[in-house]
Design a protein around this motif. Sequence first.
Motif, short mmCIF file in Angstrom:
data_model
loop_
_atom_site.label_atom_id
_atom_site.label_comp_id
_atom_site.label_asym_id
_atom_site.label_seq_id
_atom_site.Cartn_x
_atom_site.Cartn_y
_atom_site.Cartn_z
N LEU A 7 -9.16 16.82 5.05
CA LEU A 7 -8.18 17.55 4.21
C LEU A 7 -8.68 18.99 3.95
O LEU A 7 -9.76 19.09 3.83
N MET A 8 -7.85 19.93 4.28
CA MET A 8 -8.24 21.42 4.34
C MET A 8 -7.15 21.79 3.35
O MET A 8 -6.05 22.07 3.44
N GLY A 49 -7.91 14.68 12.93
CA GLY A 49 -6.52 15.22 12.30
C GLY A 49 -6.86 15.75 10.95
O GLY A 49 -7.68 15.79 10.43
N VAL A 50 -6.03 16.72 10.46
CA VAL A 50 -6.08 17.32 9.31
C VAL A 50 -4.78 17.29 8.52
O VAL A 50 -3.63 17.60 8.69
N ALA A 66 -2.29 18.97 10.76
CA ALA A 66 -2.72 19.70 11.73
C ALA A 66 -3.58 19.12 12.64
O ALA A 66 -4.10 17.97 12.38
N THR A 67 -4.26 19.75 13.60
CA THR A 67 -5.56 19.09 14.37
C THR A 67 -6.46 20.16 14.51
O THR A 67 -6.20 21.36 14.57
N ILE A 68 -7.60 19.71 14.75
CA ILE A 68 -8.80 20.53 14.90
C ILE A 68 -8.64 20.83 16.38
O ILE A 68 -8.66 20.36 17.23
N ILE A 102 -7.79 25.74 13.84
CA ILE A 102 -6.78 24.50 13.81
C ILE A 102 -5.35 24.87 14.35
O ILE A 102 -5.25 25.86 14.69
N ALA A 103 -4.55 23.67 14.70
CA ALA A 103 -3.46 23.81 15.34
C ALA A 103 -2.18 23.16 14.80
O ALA A 103 -2.30 22.06 14.11
N PHE A 104 -1.28 23.90 14.64
CA PHE A 104 -0.07 23.07 14.17
C PHE A 104 0.37 21.72 14.78
O PHE A 104 0.15 21.64 15.95
N GLU A 105 0.72 20.76 13.77
CA GLU A 105 1.13 19.68 14.43
C GLU A 105 2.57 19.27 13.72
O GLU A 105 3.40 18.83 14.27
N GLU A 106 2.43 19.28 12.22
CA GLU A 106 3.76 18.76 11.65
C GLU A 106 4.01 19.38 10.53
O GLU A 106 3.06 19.82 9.93
N ARG A 107 5.21 19.82 10.17
CA ARG A 107 5.44 20.24 8.73
C ARG A 107 6.56 19.38 8.07
O ARG A 107 7.50 19.09 8.73
N PHE A 108 5.87 18.82 6.89
CA PHE A 108 6.78 17.91 6.21
C PHE A 108 8.00 18.35 5.64
O PHE A 108 7.93 19.65 5.37
#
Length: 161
Positions: A7-8, A49-50, A66-68, A102-108
């Motif tokens: 968690l960041m 996973g972030v 996000a992901t590392i 970090i890279a974007f993965e998903e926005r809730f």
Amino acid sequence: MPRRYWLMKVEPEAYTIEDLERDGRTSWEGVRNYQARNFMRDQMQVGDGVLFYASNASPSGVTGLATIARAGYPDRTAWTKGHTYFDEGSDKANPTWYMVDIAFEERFPEIVPLETLKGTKGLENMMVTKKGSRLSVQPVTKAEYDIVARLGRKRVPGGNR
DNA sequence: GCCAACGTTGGC
DNA sequence: GCCAACGTTGGC
């Protein structure tokens, strides 16, 4: 190595999940806490996973995933005189501070507020749900990550409030 | 903006 | 190495 989960925290004034969605990827410089540094330097691996957490927000909570994208490497802002994150004591031969990308993965669709985390079964041991938890980079378990991801994806009529 | 909790600094 | 003072974090 098995995938780890984190968690960041970041204040929305500095950076948001929307910013990350736009940028696709970003560098996470400026962490000046040894415990957080150790996680970034020693444990984070590409693909981890972030949970992206908005702190000092109304409400605060997890806003996406996000992901590392790059494992720990020296934070050169520590060597940039005049920079907000400049640190006189950081030696180039033996860097004090590290960062990751970090890279974007998903926005809730809706934030998962801290309040919800605190009230969700299975998240009782999450660091962020505990009083006085100031660590800006925290490890989370796969189970916790999965629960939060499920909460974030859940669409509630009228919003997740 | 308040203030409790925390991490760091520095005098001894 | 102790611990008080200080600065920062972050929920509210």
